[in-house]
Design an enzyme around this catalytic site. Structure first.
Site: not given
Length: 577
Positions: A310-312
């Site tokens: 998720y994301c980074v």
């Protein structure tokens, strides 16, 4: 306590006052027009942005429109109402009917819109700047205009004026108390603090911490079905936030839902940084992902796992997959799912405004102890949606003195996590500013050059249509850089609500395009919309990767395999400050 005033009226200018100020504005308009004519006939070269014909025309129109608004306030119905854009018509800051029904407040509102249009038009007219600089100017102008909105000031907001008279100023005292509390903790409050608690009504999916390292805890969740998919799932949440964004209240929990679908779910819970983590780098997070993958493979005696980043952590998962591929170990991961993740930061959106030399110097100045206080990142993300996440709360909770409403997502949003300073600076420079991850071999980790083109792992790539942190066009780059089979889904809403959208809520929608296309624009043009959550599509896709099942017994139950339970879920790291 003194008696409260029994009137809701307030003094308005006299007719003589209004006539005087009408003359002042008219004279000002005449002076501007005369100056414009003088400049137009002058032999002096025009100054861009000051005396060039386009600027003169905009200035003339601004004063003319201002005078029209003034006349409309003096004699309602005589001057035609200004044309509002759809965005202006639905602007929530001015939803109170008095903004339109009261001539003075209607004039204030319309004058603000006019000033906003003028300032933004001036930004577009500035010459000699590149696209990046212009976008920075747009961002700064929008932030300034959001800040000076008349809804943010007690003397120009009719709702605040009425509330102040009604309560005898108690709303302002309560709002001051709210503001002082926020100043004391160094962070804007968005929701009632006592409404939620991790382990009580958030992050309550049953499970055990089965591994604790200096960087993360590994949580295994208890099965709720008699059989489970043979391939387990390891989830890597962003280390800039707490993992329970995927385990909010039970009805919103992606983890609880995934367990109910018959998946053995593991979650990595990252440790919030302190001074001892000042030397932690990206290599350490990549090594942690590989370690978690190998730990689960060994615990359950399986050759491969499914993964979510998720994301980074999705950015990091891409680097992990590239390193595994370079080592000849790509088959350790059966599939990879990416929630709003970026690997090419050329079009990374408004966060690119925070990687200038000035911003990096500011980060250096506040990370002397080796970590970045999570409240800094919270403030940055608030600025990306200042109208909703800053000024909305200034009006409601400072000026109107309202109580904070309970909202699980905003509680999570304010539950900040500290970041290792050295790696955070490198993340901003090497990935955001220099965009090195998208260039084969430009970055290395764990002694291995990173080439995303070597990734052949089947990938499910989710983007949010209104995502302001990882714009859909930026997420789309994964489809271009990865070599394996890819399924791209465009979800309604943004960075959080576009992901956390349980099927039972029957909210939003998502789009799929079965055709192979080159651009996001082509994807959207040929996409089919489906109402509701994309989660069912994801679980169907996951089962196509490997549909084999096993009994939910033995090591499939947390603490009953080779790794004994360290503590109950959600663990200790998620609660650490």
């Amino acid at each position: 306590m003194a008696d409260k005033p029994d009137t809701t009226d307030f003094a308005t200018p006299s007719l003589a006052d209004l006539q005087h100020w009408t003359w002042v504005l008219g004279r000002a308009q005449q002076m501007v027009l005369e100056q414009g004519l003088d400049l137009a006939g002058s032999v002096v070269p025009p100054i861009p942005g000051v005396s060039d014909p386009d600027t003169i025309a905009r200035t003339r129109d601004f004063w003319s429109d201002s005078l029209t608004l003034w006349q409309r306030m003096l004699v309602p119905g005589e001057a035609p109402p200004p044309t509002e854009t759809p965005e202006q018509a639905r602007d929530k800051r001015f939803k109170d009917p008095r903004w339109r029904e009261n001539p003075i407040f209607d004039w204030i509102r319309q004058s603000y819109f006019l000033l906003s249009e003028q300032m933004l038009a001036q930004v577009e007219a500035v010459q000699g700047v590149d696209d990046k600089q212009r976008e920075q100017m747009r961002f700064a102008a929008r932030g300034f205009l959001d800040a000076i909105s008349p809804s943010n000031f007690p003397a120009t907001n009719p709702e605040v004026i009425d509330k102040t008279i009604e309560t005898g100023g108690e709303n302002l005292l309560k709002g001051l108390q709210n503001m002082l509390a926020d100043l004391g903790k160094g962070q804007l409050t968005h929701t009632a603090a006592e409404a939620f608690e991790v382990g009580r009504n958030l992050a309550t999916t049953p499970g055990k911490v089965v591994l604790r390292t200096d960087l993360y805890e590994l949580i295994q969740y208890s099965p709720t079905t008699e059989s489970v998919l043979a391939v387990p799932l390891v989830i890597f949440p962003p280390w800039i936030n707490r993992f329970y964004i995927l385990d909010l209240t039970p009805e919103k929990s992606f983890i609880r839902w995934a367990v109910a679908q018959g998946i053995t779910v593991f979650m990595v819970s990252w440790r919030s940084a302190d001074a001892s983590m000042k030397d932690v780098l990206w290599d350490d997070y990549i090594a942690a992902q590989i370690e978690a993958i190998d730990t689960v493979r060994g615990l359950l005696d399986v050759p491969a796992v499914h993964t979510i980043g998720y994301c980074v952590a999705g950015t990091t998962l891409a680097a992990t997959l590239a390193i595994l591929a370079a080592r000849g170990e790509a088959d350790k991961v059966r599939s990879a799912t990416f929630f709003t993740a970026q690997v090419d930061f050329e079009k990374a959106g408004e966060l690119l405004h925070f990687v200038s030399d000035e911003q990096l110097a500011l980060i250096n100045s506040v990370t002397k102890e080796g970590f970045l206080d999570g409240r800094y990142m919270a403030a940055v993300f608030n600025q990306l949606r200042g109208r909703d996440l800053i000024w909305n709360y200034v009006t409601n909770n400072y000026l109107l003195g309202k109580d904070y409403a309970p909202f699980d997502l905003l509680h999570w949003n304010g539950d900040t996590t500290n970041l290792p300073a050295t790696w955070h600076r490198r993340y901003l420079t090497e990935l955001y500013r220099d965009n090195l991850l998208s260039k084969p071999g430009a970055l290395s980790a764990l002694g291995t050059p990173i080439d995303l083109g070597r990734i052949t792992t089947p990938s499910y790539i989710q983007a949010g249509r209104e995502d302001h942190i990882a714009p859909a066009e930026s997420v789309w780059a994964l489809t271009r850089l990865f070599a394996g089979d890819k399924r791209f889904v465009l979800a309604g809403s943004g960075h959080i609500a576009g992901v956390v959208n349980p099927p039972a809520a029957q909210k939003y929608q998502y789009w799929l395009n079965p055709d192979a296309v080159e651009t996001l624009e082509d994807f959207v043009a040929g996409a089919r919309e489906t109402k509701g959550s994309w989660w069912p599509d994801w679980i169907d896709w996951l089962r196509t990767q490997d549909a084999a099942t096993v009994d939910a017994a033995g090591a499939r139950c947390p603490g009953e395999g080779a790794l004994k339970a360290v503590s109950d879920a959600p663990g200790d790291y998620v609660r650490a400050r």
